[in-house]
Write an enzyme that holds these catalytic residues in place. Sequence first.
Site, mmCIF file in Angstrom:
data_model
loop_
_atom_site.group_PDB
_atom_site.id
_atom_site.type_symbol
_atom_site.label_atom_id
_atom_site.label_comp_id
_atom_site.label_asym_id
_atom_site.label_seq_id
_atom_site.Cartn_x
_atom_site.Cartn_y
_atom_site.Cartn_z
ATOM 1 N N HIS A 109 10.135 -6.879 11.608
ATOM 2 C CA HIS A 109 9.241 -5.809 11.696
ATOM 3 C C HIS A 109 9.030 -5.440 12.909
ATOM 4 C CE1 HIS A 109 8.610 -1.569 9.141
ATOM 5 N NE2 HIS A 109 7.537 -2.249 10.291
ATOM 6 N N ARG B 182 14.305 -0.234 10.139
ATOM 7 C CA ARG B 182 13.749 -1.259 8.912
ATOM 8 C C ARG B 182 15.511 -2.194 8.597
ATOM 9 N NH1 ARG B 182 12.310 3.794 7.414
ATOM 10 N NH2 ARG B 182 9.904 4.497 7.448
ATOM 11 N N TYR C 47 1.649 3.632 17.976
ATOM 12 C CA TYR C 47 2.226 3.223 19.332
ATOM 13 C C TYR C 47 1.455 4.261 20.042
ATOM 14 C CZ TYR C 47 5.532 2.071 15.858
ATOM 15 O OH TYR C 47 5.988 1.221 14.824
ATOM 16 N N HIS D 13 9.355 8.315 10.323
ATOM 17 C CA HIS D 13 8.171 8.387 9.923
ATOM 18 C C HIS D 13 8.190 9.824 9.332
ATOM 19 C CE1 HIS D 13 6.365 4.804 12.802
ATOM 20 N NE2 HIS D 13 7.112 4.716 11.534
ATOM 21 N N LYS E 15 13.184 5.750 4.003
ATOM 22 C CA LYS E 15 12.353 5.917 2.962
ATOM 23 C C LYS E 15 12.022 7.212 2.150
ATOM 24 C CE LYS E 15 8.918 2.045 3.661
ATOM 25 N NZ LYS E 15 7.564 2.342 4.232
ATOM 26 N N ARG F 88 11.132 -3.630 15.468
ATOM 27 C CA ARG F 88 10.463 -2.290 14.984
ATOM 28 C C ARG F 88 10.006 -2.122 15.644
ATOM 29 N NH1 ARG F 88 11.597 2.236 11.772
ATOM 30 N NH2 ARG F 88 9.788 2.689 10.085
#
Length: 308
Positions: free
Chosen positions: A253, A162, A288, A279, A185, A256
């Site tokens: 982004h 990120r 994806y 994730h 995150k 990524r």
Amino acid sequence: MSLALSPQARDALETWLDQSRAIKGAAENTLAAYRADTVDFIAFMSHHHGGTEGLGPLSRLTTSDMRAWMAHLRAGGASSRSVARKLSAVKSFYRWLAERNGFEPTAVLSARAPKFQKKLPRPLSENAARAMIDTVEMQSLKGWAGARDAAVVTLLYGCGLRISEALGLCGRDLPLGESLRIVGKGGKERLVPVLPVARQAVARYLSLCPFEMAPDLAVFRGARGGALSPRHVQKATEAARLQLGLPATATPHAMRHSFATHLLSAGGDLRAIQELLGHASLSTTQAYTSVDTVHLMKVYAAAHPKAG
């Protein structure tokens, strides 16, 4: 709007946010969104009921109250996605509040979010991703700054970072080895392989950077030596995409996204890609597969002799 909260409601909200931060490791941006969405919800209920909402009235909300709030949001122009996000925050708060105060939260928890079409990531082609890295470097008049921007974008595409993770690298992370420990995150750690091309890009930037590297200082610096801002990287990629004629979706982004999609196209394992991206849920990474299927069908339609 915070004036619509009674002291008890405000204390409860802050306690919930503190626990979400400490126990669940929620990111500060997430907590800020939770606070804003929940305060707005309570403010609406205060106006709806004609008085400041204490914990008592908040525990007695009805299905009709929830419908009125959601109708108010839609009338104000909120999208289905936005309403769903706000409802999710309110439900999280109410689950915690009901367990803590012992009331029945069914009216809130049973409210249904509006359906919306999830936006699929829009990756760049491999050639476009490479061209983006090369062109980003040419957006700066100073050689060291161009090398810096190219190094950042290479980390986004080559490691799936990120933008906040790339710009969060400090001197203690140097020199880059074959892998990099990233705190993403919610404070979740992951180990990311660093390709030789990414190591070379960062090393080239460091050889040109006029500022001294220290363990606690950012690797990527702005013109005056402070930490580089995400906005600068966004502006550099925007200038590059305009020069290349790429769509508006060609953002930092998107690099990524491209990392993940190109790995998947090359036969990468979905679980492994989930780990590399950081994730929390496999369902996030599964977006994806939809992107890859769309691409596959386009290739099929263009190439198959009977597709026309």
